[in-house]
Scaffold this active site. Sequence first.
Site, PDB file in Angstrom:
ATOM      1  N   ASP A   1      39.526  31.002  32.081  1.00  0.00           N
ATOM      2  CA  ASP A   1      38.743  32.238  32.232  1.00  0.00           C
ATOM      3  C   ASP A   1      39.479  33.361  31.490  1.00  0.00           C
ATOM      4  O   ASP A   1      39.383  33.466  30.271  1.00  0.00           O
ATOM      5  CB  ASP A   1      38.540  32.499  33.729  1.00  0.00           C
ATOM      6  CG  ASP A   1      37.677  33.701  34.008  1.00  0.00           C
ATOM      7  OD1 ASP A   1      36.904  34.090  33.131  1.00  0.00           O
ATOM      8  OD2 ASP A   1      37.777  34.271  35.113  1.00  0.00           O
TER       9      ASP A   1
ATOM     10  N   ARG B   1      33.768  23.408  47.037  1.00  0.00           N
ATOM     11  CA  ARG B   1      34.547  22.514  46.168  1.00  0.00           C
ATOM     12  C   ARG B   1      33.981  21.100  46.166  1.00  0.00           C
ATOM     13  O   ARG B   1      34.076  20.390  45.175  1.00  0.00           O
ATOM     14  CB  ARG B   1      36.002  22.435  46.652  1.00  0.00           C
ATOM     15  CG  ARG B   1      36.798  23.705  46.441  1.00  0.00           C
ATOM     16  CD  ARG B   1      38.270  23.414  46.631  1.00  0.00           C
ATOM     17  NE  ARG B   1      39.059  24.611  46.884  1.00  0.00           N
ATOM     18  CZ  ARG B   1      39.534  25.411  45.936  1.00  0.00           C
ATOM     19  NH1 ARG B   1      39.296  25.138  44.674  1.00  0.00           N
ATOM     20  NH2 ARG B   1      40.240  26.465  46.255  1.00  0.00           N
TER      21      ARG B   1
ATOM     22  N   GLY C   1      41.689  23.733  42.283  1.00  0.00           N
ATOM     23  CA  GLY C   1      40.449  23.571  41.515  1.00  0.00           C
ATOM     24  C   GLY C   1      40.337  22.329  40.663  1.00  0.00           C
ATOM     25  O   GLY C   1      39.249  21.812  40.452  1.00  0.00           O
TER      26      GLY C   1
ATOM     27  N   ASP D   1      35.706  26.695  43.527  1.00  0.00           N
ATOM     28  CA  ASP D   1      35.332  27.285  44.814  1.00  0.00           C
ATOM     29  C   ASP D   1      34.907  28.751  44.697  1.00  0.00           C
ATOM     30  O   ASP D   1      35.215  29.428  43.716  1.00  0.00           O
ATOM     31  CB  ASP D   1      36.522  27.237  45.773  1.00  0.00           C
ATOM     32  CG  ASP D   1      37.626  28.203  45.338  1.00  0.00           C
ATOM     33  OD1 ASP D   1      38.049  28.145  44.175  1.00  0.00           O
ATOM     34  OD2 ASP D   1      38.047  29.048  46.167  1.00  0.00           O
TER      35      ASP D   1
ATOM     36  N   ASP E   1      40.752  23.489  36.151  1.00  0.00           N
ATOM     37  CA  ASP E   1      39.299  23.404  36.231  1.00  0.00           C
ATOM     38  C   ASP E   1      38.630  24.258  35.171  1.00  0.00           C
ATOM     39  O   ASP E   1      37.691  23.848  34.521  1.00  0.00           O
ATOM     40  CB  ASP E   1      38.811  23.788  37.641  1.00  0.00           C
ATOM     41  CG  ASP E   1      39.418  25.094  38.167  1.00  0.00           C
ATOM     42  OD1 ASP E   1      40.204  25.744  37.445  1.00  0.00           O
ATOM     43  OD2 ASP E   1      39.108  25.476  39.311  1.00  0.00           O
TER      44      ASP E   1
HETATM   45  P1  IMP Z   1      42.228  32.766  34.717  1.00  0.00           P
HETATM   46  O1  IMP Z   1      43.648  32.925  35.149  1.00  0.00           O
HETATM   47  O2  IMP Z   1      41.476  34.078  34.744  1.00  0.00           O
HETATM   48  O3  IMP Z   1      42.043  32.039  33.415  1.00  0.00           O
HETATM   49  O4  IMP Z   1      41.497  31.976  35.838  1.00  0.00           O
HETATM   50  C1  IMP Z   1      41.702  30.660  36.078  1.00  0.00           C
HETATM   51  C2  IMP Z   1      41.483  30.354  37.543  1.00  0.00           C
HETATM   52  O5  IMP Z   1      40.492  31.225  38.126  1.00  0.00           O
HETATM   53  C3  IMP Z   1      40.933  28.975  37.644  1.00  0.00           C
HETATM   54  O6  IMP Z   1      42.002  28.094  37.941  1.00  0.00           O
HETATM   55  C4  IMP Z   1      39.957  29.074  38.784  1.00  0.00           C
HETATM   56  O7  IMP Z   1      40.605  28.733  39.980  1.00  0.00           O
HETATM   57  C5  IMP Z   1      39.553  30.516  38.898  1.00  0.00           C
HETATM   58  N1  IMP Z   1      38.212  30.753  38.339  1.00  0.00           N
HETATM   59  C6  IMP Z   1      37.910  31.401  37.207  1.00  0.00           C
HETATM   60  N2  IMP Z   1      36.586  31.424  36.995  1.00  0.00           N
HETATM   61  C7  IMP Z   1      36.027  30.752  38.033  1.00  0.00           C
HETATM   62  C8  IMP Z   1      34.672  30.402  38.382  1.00  0.00           C
HETATM   63  O8  IMP Z   1      33.676  30.716  37.685  1.00  0.00           O
HETATM   64  N3  IMP Z   1      34.522  29.695  39.533  1.00  0.00           N
HETATM   65  C9  IMP Z   1      35.564  29.332  40.333  1.00  0.00           C
HETATM   66  N4  IMP Z   1      36.840  29.615  40.036  1.00  0.00           N
HETATM   67  C10 IMP Z   1      37.070  30.324  38.897  1.00  0.00           C
HETATM   68 MG    MG Z   2      41.655  27.506  40.594  1.00  0.00          MG
END
Ligand code: IMP
Ligand code: MG
Length: 178
Positions: free
Chosen positions: A101, A163, A43, A157, A98
């Site tokens: 979340d 992407r 990402g 993505d 990227d």
């Molecule tokens: P986390 O581990 O929940 O913080 O998520 C991080 C990863 O989830 C990022 O590196 C993204 O690859 C993916 N991700 C989270 N939200 C989105 C989104 O809205 N669009 C695309 N990828 C996302």
């Molecule tokens: Mg990612």
Amino acid sequence: MSRPPGKSYLSASQIRLRVRTLAASICRTYRNRPLTIVALLKGSVFFVVDLLRHLDSDTEVEFWNVSSYEGTRSTGKIRGLEHCRGNLHGRDVLLIDDILDSGLTLDRTRSHAKKLGARTVQICVLLSKQRKRARNVRARWIGFKIKDEFVVGYGLDLDQRYRALPSIRTLPSSPSST
Ligand code: IMP
Ligand code: MG
């Protein structure tokens, strides 16, 4: 060419300007300190390359391929960490992703970088979703704070699609997403 999905959210020129400002701030912070960038694939690939154009030429770069998402939902598990290496011993490390979340990915990769001997670990993300996080992770540099919506483009993505879009777009939430 196929029509881009969803609605426009951040234009390519908004992103370009913001990346330049972030890079200037990163340069000021690490002036005279050798920096290792660790970019999370796939990402962050557009973001890190655009940032690197403005960083010190001595900056070292590692790419770690980790993933946690299926469709528009996190699986709650990080895959691929066992293959993530690099000479981080005694280095100032800047993790690049990227989007922040739930915080799970950056929490786990930050611990991994510390385990590999990093002296300091900071985080830079292009996007930060305004939501309650599962892990206590703070990014020192944030490009844009965004609503809790699923976004694609500029590296982000949906199941490996979109992407290559030059801008960031929001997708309507699907019945499978929460
Ligand atoms: P986390 O581990 O929940 O913080 O998520 C991080 C990863 O989830 C990022 O590196 C993204 O690859 C993916 N991700 C989270 N939200 C989105 C989104 O809205 N669009 C695309 N990828 C996302
Ligand atoms: Mg990612």
